[in-house]
Each structure stands twice: as C-alpha cells, then as structure tokens.
Write a protein that holds these residues in place. Sequence first.
Motif, short mmCIF file in Angstrom:
data_model
loop_
_atom_site.label_atom_id
_atom_site.label_comp_id
_atom_site.label_asym_id
_atom_site.label_seq_id
_atom_site.Cartn_x
_atom_site.Cartn_y
_atom_site.Cartn_z
N ASP A 142 4.55 -1.80 13.53
CA ASP A 142 5.09 -1.76 12.32
C ASP A 142 4.17 -1.87 10.85
O ASP A 142 4.15 -1.29 10.12
CB ASP A 142 6.16 -2.74 11.98
N ASN A 143 2.97 -2.89 11.27
CA ASN A 143 2.10 -3.04 10.26
C ASN A 143 0.97 -1.99 10.26
O ASN A 143 0.66 -1.41 9.08
CB ASN A 143 1.01 -4.28 10.73
N ALA A 144 0.69 -1.14 11.36
CA ALA A 144 -0.18 -0.13 11.13
C ALA A 144 0.66 1.13 10.37
O ALA A 144 0.14 1.70 9.57
CB ALA A 144 -0.33 0.39 12.75
N THR A 145 1.74 1.15 10.98
CA THR A 145 2.75 2.20 10.24
C THR A 145 2.94 2.28 8.90
O THR A 145 2.69 3.22 7.95
CB THR A 145 4.03 2.33 10.94
N ALA A 146 3.07 0.93 8.38
CA ALA A 146 3.37 0.74 7.07
C ALA A 146 2.01 0.99 6.31
O ALA A 146 2.06 1.40 5.04
CB ALA A 146 3.94 -0.73 6.83
N MET A 147 1.14 0.28 6.79
CA MET A 147 -0.22 0.77 5.91
C MET A 147 -0.61 1.95 6.03
O MET A 147 -1.12 2.77 4.94
CB MET A 147 -1.35 0.12 7.03
N ILE A 148 -0.53 3.01 7.13
CA ILE A 148 -0.61 4.49 6.99
C ILE A 148 0.17 5.11 6.18
O ILE A 148 -0.03 5.73 5.33
CB ILE A 148 -0.61 4.97 8.43
N TRP A 149 1.56 4.72 5.98
CA TRP A 149 2.32 5.28 5.12
C TRP A 149 1.95 4.94 3.69
O TRP A 149 2.21 6.11 2.54
CB TRP A 149 3.78 4.74 5.29
N LYS A 150 1.49 3.78 3.35
CA LYS A 150 1.19 3.49 1.95
C LYS A 150 -0.06 4.12 1.62
O LYS A 150 -0.21 4.82 0.34
CB LYS A 150 0.98 2.06 1.77
N LEU A 151 -0.97 4.24 2.57
CA LEU A 151 -2.13 5.14 2.21
C LEU A 151 -1.91 6.38 1.94
O LEU A 151 -2.48 6.98 0.90
CB LEU A 151 -3.17 4.95 3.33
N THR A 152 -1.10 7.11 2.60
CA THR A 152 -0.45 8.32 2.36
C THR A 152 0.10 8.82 0.88
O THR A 152 -0.09 9.53 0.31
CB THR A 152 0.26 8.96 3.68
N LEU A 153 0.90 7.61 0.56
CA LEU A 153 1.53 7.80 -0.74
C LEU A 153 0.51 7.61 -1.85
O LEU A 153 0.72 8.19 -2.99
CB LEU A 153 2.57 6.61 -0.75
N VAL A 154 -0.48 6.67 -1.44
CA VAL A 154 -1.68 6.92 -2.62
C VAL A 154 -2.27 7.93 -2.63
O VAL A 154 -2.48 8.70 -3.72
CB VAL A 154 -2.48 5.45 -2.32
N ALA A 155 -2.53 8.60 -1.61
CA ALA A 155 -3.37 9.77 -1.59
C ALA A 155 -2.79 11.05 -2.23
O ALA A 155 -3.34 11.68 -2.64
CB ALA A 155 -3.67 10.14 -0.02
#
Length: 198
Positions: A142-155
Amino acid sequence: MKARGLRAPKLAIGDGGLGLWGALRGVYPESGEQRCWNHKMVNMLDQLPKKLQEQGKAAVQKIWHAESRADAGKWKKEFEKTFGGQHPKAAALLEKDWTMLTAFYDFPKEHWGHLRTTNVIESPFSAVRLRTSAAKRFKRVDNATAMIWKLTLVAERTFRRLNAPTRCADVYNGIVFRDGARVATKDSKEHDRLDAAA
C-alpha cells in the motif's frame, strides 16, 4: 483492460519487447502496432562504431521526421547505402520492423509527435523510478502504491497536451489518413454530412 471496458486501441506504441506485442495480438488482434523510434535508434547506433554514431543518429532522425512514408523510404535507402555495407546489422534492424516503424503515417499529422515514440509514458515513469529506486524497498505494498500514485499525479501537471485533440474523434470513427492527411472516402463524406446535419 479489456474486462474493464477498453475497446481495441487504434494503435499501440512500444519497444521491441515481445511480451507486449504477443499480449496485444492475443487480446486486440485488430490494433495497429507502432515501434518506438527512440528505442530503435539506440539499438541501431549500438551497431555502429562510436565515430559514426553522430552521423548515424542524424541519418535515422531524417527517416522518422520525413513528411511522408515515401520520403521515409528514400531516407531509409540512403541510410542503407551509407552504413549497410560496413555495418549490415544496423541496416537489418531498420528493415526488420519497417512496417511497424512507419504505422504513424496512417494517423493525423498533428499526432505524429505523440505516436513515434514511447516518450509520453517513459518520461513520467522516469520520475517514479528515480524515487522508488532511492527508497530501495517498501515494507507494505500500500505504501509503494500510494507513493507511485502521488508521483504520477505530480508528474501529470507538466504533461504535454495532445496536439489537435479534435482529430481523435476522426481516428475513433475510422476516418482514413494517408501520410497524415485525411483521405476522402465514401464513409468519411457520409460522416461529414451527418456532422453538418447535427
């Protein structure tokens, strides 16, 4: 994706990884295939000595920036003439996927910059890879998924907009394009008549 409602893509863009193409043909056999020119160019330049790589790169870029499929074919012959004798593997790599390297010519010219390479997906994921590599490992998925999702939203904030988005409807509706220009067919004339009536 098909189970979630994705209809067959008109064109899929990818590198030479066989898994993607095998899966695509198994699920969406009607989809077109476009090989990534950046990946192909890197593979071709690997077959040339360092002293010729700059010249080779310029020659390859002339091919995929050609204004028509016929012009691309002329630049391809020029590449083969210049490099094929001494470095046949470079020329063979170009020949191998030629049909799939030039598939973008059957789409609106305004979209070519988006269709010739996988940069549109590779660029945002390079930022994700940078952060996930730095973190090394995550204790919870869940932590990895949340970070990847947030990074993609920023990008996503810096994503380049699609050129001529109105052309997407033409592609979706099966309008035929040749060398980036719309081809007048019986179906396209009927489509225009219905658009005008609406």
